[in-house]
Design a protein around this motif. Structure first.
Motif, PDB file in Angstrom:
ATOM      1  N   VAL A 233       0.819  -1.211   0.000  1.00 45.07           N
ATOM      2  CA  VAL A 233       0.000   0.000   0.000  1.00 45.07           C
ATOM      3  C   VAL A 233       0.856   1.267   0.000  1.00 45.07           C
ATOM      4  CG1 VAL A 233      -1.947  -1.120   1.118  1.00 45.07           C
ATOM      5  CG2 VAL A 233      -0.192  -0.032   2.526  1.00 45.07           C
ATOM      6  N   GLY A 234       2.149   1.099  -0.203  1.00 43.89           N
ATOM      7  CA  GLY A 234       3.019   2.252  -0.350  1.00 43.89           C
ATOM      8  C   GLY A 234       3.530   2.850   0.937  1.00 43.89           C
ATOM      9  N   VAL A 235       3.405   2.146   2.041  1.00 45.46           N
ATOM     10  CA  VAL A 235       3.963   2.638   3.301  1.00 45.46           C
ATOM     11  C   VAL A 235       5.459   2.338   3.311  1.00 45.46           C
ATOM     12  CG1 VAL A 235       3.995   2.336   5.805  1.00 45.46           C
ATOM     13  CG2 VAL A 235       1.819   2.349   4.580  1.00 45.46           C
ATOM     14  N   PRO A 236       6.301   3.316   3.561  1.00 44.67           N
ATOM     15  CA  PRO A 236       7.761   3.080   3.504  1.00 44.67           C
ATOM     16  C   PRO A 236       8.227   2.147   4.608  1.00 44.67           C
ATOM     17  CG  PRO A 236       7.304   5.277   4.346  1.00 44.67           C
ATOM     18  CD  PRO A 236       5.999   4.722   3.867  1.00 44.67           C
ATOM     19  N   VAL A 237       8.929   1.089   4.214  1.00 47.14           N
ATOM     20  CA  VAL A 237       9.523   0.138   5.157  1.00 47.14           C
ATOM     21  C   VAL A 237      10.934  -0.159   4.661  1.00 47.14           C
ATOM     22  CG1 VAL A 237       7.317  -0.926   5.788  1.00 47.14           C
ATOM     23  CG2 VAL A 237       8.641  -1.880   3.889  1.00 47.14           C
ATOM     24  N   PRO A 238      11.827  -0.538   5.556  1.00 43.45           N
ATOM     25  CA  PRO A 238      13.179  -0.892   5.107  1.00 43.45           C
ATOM     26  C   PRO A 238      13.168  -2.257   4.423  1.00 43.45           C
ATOM     27  CG  PRO A 238      12.981  -1.218   7.466  1.00 43.45           C
ATOM     28  CD  PRO A 238      11.693  -0.590   7.030  1.00 43.45           C
ATOM     29  N   GLU A 239      13.814  -2.345   3.241  1.00 44.12           N
ATOM     30  CA  GLU A 239      13.883  -3.642   2.586  1.00 44.12           C
ATOM     31  C   GLU A 239      14.703  -4.611   3.434  1.00 44.12           C
ATOM     32  OE1 GLU A 239      16.728  -0.817   0.321  1.00 44.12           O
ATOM     33  OE2 GLU A 239      14.850  -0.742   1.460  1.00 44.12           O
ATOM     34  N   GLY A 240      14.333  -5.880   3.391  1.00 48.05           N
ATOM     35  CA  GLY A 240      15.020  -6.848   4.228  1.00 48.05           C
ATOM     36  C   GLY A 240      14.728  -8.271   3.804  1.00 48.05           C
ATOM     37  N   GLN A 241      15.426  -9.226   4.475  1.00 45.86           N
ATOM     38  CA  GLN A 241      15.271 -10.646   4.157  1.00 45.86           C
ATOM     39  C   GLN A 241      15.290 -11.458   5.441  1.00 45.86           C
ATOM     40  OE1 GLN A 241      18.172 -12.096   1.312  1.00 45.86           O
ATOM     41  NE2 GLN A 241      18.236 -10.116   0.229  1.00 45.86           N
ATOM     42  N   VAL A 242      14.554 -12.565   5.423  1.00 46.10           N
ATOM     43  CA  VAL A 242      14.642 -13.546   6.503  1.00 46.10           C
ATOM     44  C   VAL A 242      15.808 -14.472   6.192  1.00 46.10           C
ATOM     45  CG1 VAL A 242      13.480 -15.460   7.664  1.00 46.10           C
ATOM     46  CG2 VAL A 242      12.170 -13.441   6.987  1.00 46.10           C
ATOM     47  N   GLU A 251      25.354 -12.354   3.513  1.00 42.18           N
ATOM     48  CA  GLU A 251      25.015 -12.263   2.094  1.00 42.18           C
ATOM     49  C   GLU A 251      23.833 -11.311   1.891  1.00 42.18           C
ATOM     50  OE1 GLU A 251      24.330 -16.175   0.626  1.00 42.18           O
ATOM     51  OE2 GLU A 251      26.393 -16.854   1.005  1.00 42.18           O
ATOM     52  N   ALA A 252      22.848 -11.400   2.795  1.00 39.47           N
ATOM     53  CA  ALA A 252      21.701 -10.498   2.687  1.00 39.47           C
ATOM     54  C   ALA A 252      22.143  -9.061   2.898  1.00 39.47           C
ATOM     55  CB  ALA A 252      20.626 -10.891   3.706  1.00 39.47           C
ATOM     56  N   ALA A 253      23.047  -8.844   3.843  1.00 41.19           N
ATOM     57  CA  ALA A 253      23.534  -7.493   4.116  1.00 41.19           C
ATOM     58  C   ALA A 253      24.233  -6.917   2.892  1.00 41.19           C
ATOM     59  CB  ALA A 253      24.487  -7.519   5.312  1.00 41.19           C
ATOM     60  N   GLU A 254      25.001  -7.747   2.191  1.00 48.72           N
ATOM     61  CA  GLU A 254      25.682  -7.259   0.989  1.00 48.72           C
ATOM     62  C   GLU A 254      24.673  -6.906  -0.093  1.00 48.72           C
ATOM     63  OE1 GLU A 254      30.047  -9.128   0.607  1.00 48.72           O
ATOM     64  OE2 GLU A 254      28.448 -10.635   0.491  1.00 48.72           O
ATOM     65  N   ASP A 255      23.589  -7.734  -0.200  1.00 50.94           N
ATOM     66  CA  ASP A 255      22.563  -7.451  -1.209  1.00 50.94           C
ATOM     67  C   ASP A 255      21.814  -6.149  -0.899  1.00 50.94           C
ATOM     68  OD1 ASP A 255      23.223  -9.766  -2.510  1.00 50.94           O
ATOM     69  OD2 ASP A 255      21.605 -10.963  -1.607  1.00 50.94           O
ATOM     70  N   ILE A 256      21.495  -5.954   0.371  1.00 53.45           N
ATOM     71  CA  ILE A 256      20.711  -4.787   0.774  1.00 53.45           C
ATOM     72  C   ILE A 256      21.550  -3.529   0.739  1.00 53.45           C
ATOM     73  CG2 ILE A 256      19.498  -3.740   2.739  1.00 53.45           C
ATOM     74  CD1 ILE A 256      18.682  -6.653   3.518  1.00 53.45           C
ATOM     75  N   GLY A 257      22.795  -3.656   1.158  1.00 51.35           N
ATOM     76  CA  GLY A 257      23.692  -2.503   1.264  1.00 51.35           C
ATOM     77  C   GLY A 257      23.889  -2.088   2.706  1.00 51.35           C
ATOM     78  N   LEU A 258      25.134  -1.909   3.076  1.00 46.52           N
ATOM     79  CA  LEU A 258      25.477  -1.549   4.449  1.00 46.52           C
ATOM     80  C   LEU A 258      25.206  -0.055   4.696  1.00 46.52           C
ATOM     81  CD1 LEU A 258      28.841  -3.515   4.629  1.00 46.52           C
ATOM     82  CD2 LEU A 258      26.649  -4.184   5.633  1.00 46.52           C
ATOM     83  N   PRO A 259      24.938   0.294   5.942  1.00 44.67           N
ATOM     84  CA  PRO A 259      24.798  -0.540   7.147  1.00 44.67           C
ATOM     85  C   PRO A 259      23.427  -1.218   7.194  1.00 44.67           C
ATOM     86  CG  PRO A 259      24.437   1.746   7.716  1.00 44.67           C
ATOM     87  CD  PRO A 259      24.827   1.740   6.267  1.00 44.67           C
ATOM     88  N   VAL A 260      23.310  -2.240   8.070  1.00 38.53           N
ATOM     89  CA  VAL A 260      22.067  -2.991   8.198  1.00 38.53           C
ATOM     90  C   VAL A 260      21.690  -3.129   9.678  1.00 38.53           C
ATOM     91  CG1 VAL A 260      22.397  -4.302   6.072  1.00 38.53           C
ATOM     92  CG2 VAL A 260      23.284  -5.206   8.246  1.00 38.53           C
ATOM     93  N   VAL A 261      20.480  -3.650   9.846  1.00 42.86           N
ATOM     94  CA  VAL A 261      19.952  -4.015  11.168  1.00 42.86           C
ATOM     95  C   VAL A 261      19.694  -5.512  11.161  1.00 42.86           C
ATOM     96  CG1 VAL A 261      18.001  -3.772  12.762  1.00 42.86           C
ATOM     97  CG2 VAL A 261      18.857  -1.780  11.503  1.00 42.86           C
ATOM     98  N   VAL A 262      20.007  -6.177  12.253  1.00 47.03           N
ATOM     99  CA  VAL A 262      19.677  -7.607  12.403  1.00 47.03           C
ATOM    100  C   VAL A 262      18.796  -7.740  13.640  1.00 47.03           C
ATOM    101  CG1 VAL A 262      20.570  -9.926  12.817  1.00 47.03           C
ATOM    102  CG2 VAL A 262      21.809  -8.362  11.303  1.00 47.03           C
ATOM    103  N   LYS A 263      17.661  -8.438  13.469  1.00 46.50           N
ATOM    104  CA  LYS A 263      16.718  -8.541  14.595  1.00 46.50           C
ATOM    105  C   LYS A 263      15.896  -9.814  14.463  1.00 46.50           C
ATOM    106  CE  LYS A 263      13.042  -5.820  12.373  1.00 46.50           C
ATOM    107  NZ  LYS A 263      12.222  -4.583  12.485  1.00 46.50           N
ATOM    108  N   PRO A 264      15.315 -10.285  15.596  1.00 50.68           N
ATOM    109  CA  PRO A 264      14.407 -11.444  15.528  1.00 50.68           C
ATOM    110  C   PRO A 264      13.080 -11.040  14.907  1.00 50.68           C
ATOM    111  CG  PRO A 264      14.546 -10.616  17.771  1.00 50.68           C
ATOM    112  CD  PRO A 264      15.552  -9.855  16.973  1.00 50.68           C
TER     113      PRO A 264
END
Length: 732
Positions: A233-242, A251-264
């Motif tokens: 619906v167009g609400v801005p969220v940070p792109e990410g991967q499980v 590998e996901a961090a390299e795809d997304i671009g640094l810096p990143v967040v890691v969380k449960p």
């Protein structure tokens, strides 16, 4: 001091009055006290007693009392007052010191010399009993010049409060409901609470409501699914991967671009969330921290800025808080762990209990903080140089109110996020450099949607203005005017007295049922939910009656309230639409309550009239002059009923001349009178004959009272007549 000379008060019995009672509208603890020899020794005749008491509880000197001003109680102590009265004030002061302030208490003598009834406001029975026990021990020590640990007594009461009382979020909502005069019932030992009665009720569990859907809650618990729906619906969220493994996280961090967040994926209160990660070592270490907290681990783009929590209630942003980074400054000799204790944990806003807006920091249970230190090449044992600033926590600590700063476009995005997930109440976490600007200017984003958010950060912000979030939730659940006295309420009829009250209750419940309302009934003949008999009151009639108000189907309720119920427990509801008093004849079996003659019932039965709502009706037996005296106590209309073959009582004539209503039994027929007008009603003598009881005066009086009560309830005379024709006199 010998045991025979030791001064003491004997607690004969202790009761918790849970509903409106002879003392007050609110729950109280009632204790019967035997002063023994202290009856002959008021306070001024006991050497040193007042000084010892004030040494233990200095603030007693500030208590009001009969003189109506501060210091009144001290004056009474100096002039001489009895030990029961002193115990009352000791208990109240201990409750005040324990953080449960109360000012209500009374002590009254009984017909037995040296025996008193003492009451004090008690919101919870367990807390009340602990406070009474500690107050009793304290006054005993003061009387006998013995040591007493006030701090230990206060701590014992606080422990009982912690065990019994609602959490701060639930308490805020319940408090707001109470301010709206909406009743509540606690449904378990935790935070599940019913607001309102019967079919008009709503339920809350902390900040979740019965309008919160299970599907919406499940979506909110799945962070990856939430982001997918918000993106749609167009609400801005940070792109990410499980990710499933540490190497996958990198590998996901390299795809997304640094810096990143890691969380449960099911992060709660920021647990396991690591921010601003720039190296493989940092990302993989953060994966292990997150994995220990939740079932899945997410890697997503790091959003520059501060974390914010916006509270959405019913589609509106009602509060917002901003987080702050935590730092300590080295002094050249203290370790980081010591600096945390001296510079952060000493903040009075921090503590272990729920009422503190900020948590105490313990490195041994904060892996994210340890990881933050490790990224700086430090541990808790490290000793930073004097003046060196060390980052302890990059974000979190959502304790700075910023509600008035939220940009309308940010508020629109946040409320849309709550709607997309399907939550009526949601805590929306977002990161932005400036919440007063649109996301398009700050590259901010929503990072999490939470069901059942905590409210404490908005109720007690460390900085800024507290927000009335409990009030917002109550308004969401019960929309309408704050002056609506019927919010959350179903019509309730209460019948007090001793003559034919069960028959009155059953007949009224039948007539209310015929008017189209699913009706709950509690009387001495049984319990009914609609037309189903569901049991007997048993040995705990208050509990049985009170449970009927939990029934979501109940659109009205009728209760028989004998004097014994009011004295033992109080009424099972707080206010009623119609209150009925039939007679003052029920004193015979109440000697153990020190009720020994009909006049003693005045204070008991007035309770039923005291709780009639302002737009309700008090129904009184005009053939009993003692019952008529209750008319002046009714906040609503007064409707009288009387048997008038021997002549219309003067009080009824005056009442009708003033434009009032009355139901009269004249030559076997019921007449409904209003001012100067009359309308014929049911032929009562014929009904009694049909039931084979033509001379049963008590039954006739009961049916007359039932007609009056039904008319007061708003049932038409025609339906009352037809309904009594089909009423079954014997309980099924």
């Amino acid at each position: 001091m010998t045991s025979t000379s030791r001064k003491t008060i004997t607690l004969q019995r202790v009761s918790f009055l849970r509903g409106p009672n002879i003392w007050t509208y609110r729950p109280v603890m009632e204790a019967w006290l035997d002063l023994g020899t202290l009856e002959e020794q008021p306070s001024h005749l006991i050497p040193g007693f007042t000084d010892r008491l004030l040494a233990l509880l200095p603030d007693l000197a500030e208590h009001h009392c009969g003189v109506g001003e501060k210091g009144g109680f001290l004056q009474r102590l100096r002039e001489g007052t009895w030990a029961g009265h002193v115990l009352e004030h000791c208990v109240i002061e201990l409750l005040n010191l324990a953080g449960m302030p109360t000012g209500f208490g009374q002590t009254r003598s009984t017909s037995h010399t040296g025996v008193y009834r003492m009451v004090f406001r008690a919101r919870n029975e367990q807390v009340g009993r602990v406070a009474l026990a500690q107050g009793h021990a304290l006054i005993t020590a003061a009387l006998n010049d013995e040591p007493f640990e006030v701090d230990a007594a206060v701590e014992a009461i606080r422990a009982a409060i912690d065990d019994c009382y609602l959490g701060p979020s639930t308490a805020a909502i319940v408090g707001a409901a109470t301010d709206r005069r909406i009743p509540h019932i606690r449904l378990n030992d935790g935070n599940l609470v019913q607001l309102g009665y019967g079919a008009r009720q709503r339920r809350i569990w902390t900040a979740e409501t019965d309008l919160t859907g299970a599907i919406a809650e499940s979506i909110a618990g799945d962070k990856d699914l939430t982001k997918t729906l918000l993106t749609a619906v167009g609400v801005p969220v940070p792109e990410g991967q499980v990710v499933a493994r540490p190497q996958d996280a990198w590998e996901a961090a390299e795809d997304i671009g640094l810096p990143v967040v890691v969380k449960p994926s099911d992060a709660n209160h920021g647990r396991g969330v690591s921010l601003d990660l720039n190296t493989r070592e940092e990302v993989e270490a953060a994966w292990h921290i997150a994995d220990a907290e939740g079932s899945e681990v997410i890697v997503e783009r790091y959003i520059l800025g501060d974390e914010h929590r916006l509270l959405v209630v019913g589609g509106q942003v009602v509060a917002a808080s901003r987080g702050e980074s935590l730092w300590v400054t080295g002094d050249g000799h203290s370790s980081i762990a010591q600096l945390i204790d001296s510079q952060l944990n000493t903040d009075p806003r921090r503590g272990e209990a729920e009422e503190f807006p900020l948590e105490t920091i313990h490195l041994d249970r904060e892996p994210v903080i340890r990881h933050t230190l490790e990224r700086q090449g430090l541990t808790g044992d490290s000793v930073p140089a004097a003046g060196k600033a060390v980052l302890i926590q990059r974000n979190g600590n959502l304790a700075i109110d910023c509600t008035d700063e939220v940009h309308p476009e940010v508020a629109a995005a946040v409320t849309l996020a709550a709607r997309v997930v399907g939550l009526d109440i949601a805590g929306i976490d977002l990161v932005t450099t400036d919440v007063s600007k649109p996301f398009s200017q700050t590259r901010g984003a929503i990072v999490e949607v939470n069901a059942g958010p905590g409210l404490l950060m908005h109720l007690k912000p460390a900085e800024g203005q507290p927000r009335p979030v409990g009030q917002a939730i109550v308004e969401h659940l019960f929309p309408g005017s704050e002056d609506d006295v019927h919010a959350g309420r179903i019509p309730i009829v209460g019948i007090a007295g001793s003559r034919g009250c069960a028959t009155i209750a059953r007949a009224v419940a039948w007539l209310v049922h015929l008017s189209g309302r699913h009706t709950a009934l509690a009387c001495s003949q049984g319990l009914w939910a609609g037309n189903r008999r569901i049991g007997n009151p048993g040995r705990q009639p208050w509990d049985a009656a009170h449970r009927l108000l939990m029934n979501r189907e109940a659109q009205a309720a009728v209760f028989e309230n004998p004097a014994s119920l009011i004295l033992d427990d109080g009424l099972p509801y707080d206010r009623c639409t119609v209150g009925v008093v039939t007679d003052f004849d029920g004193h015979v079996d109440l000697a153990h309550h020190d009720v020994r003659q009909p006049e003693h019932l005045y204070k008991v039965l007035r309770t039923q009239i005291d709780v009639v709502l302002g737009d309700g009706v008090g129904v009184l037996n005009a053939n009993d002059a003692r019952v008529l005296e209750l008319a002046e106590l009714c906040d609503g209309e007064v409707l009288l009923y009387a048997q008038v073959d021997a002549g219309v009582p003067e009080a009824v004539t005056a009442h009708l001349q003033a434009g009032g209503r009355a139901v009269l039994l004249r030559q076997g027929r019921v007449v409904l009178a209003h001012g100067s007008g009359e309308q014929p009603g049911v032929q009562l003598q014929r009904l009694l004959g049909r039931w084979g009881r033509p001379q049963d005066a008590e039954l006739g009086e009961a049916l007359l009272a039932a007609v009056a009560t039904a008319w007061a309830f708003g049932i038409s005379p025609e339906l009352i007549g037809a309904g009594l024709e089909t009423f079954e006199l014997q309980a099924a």
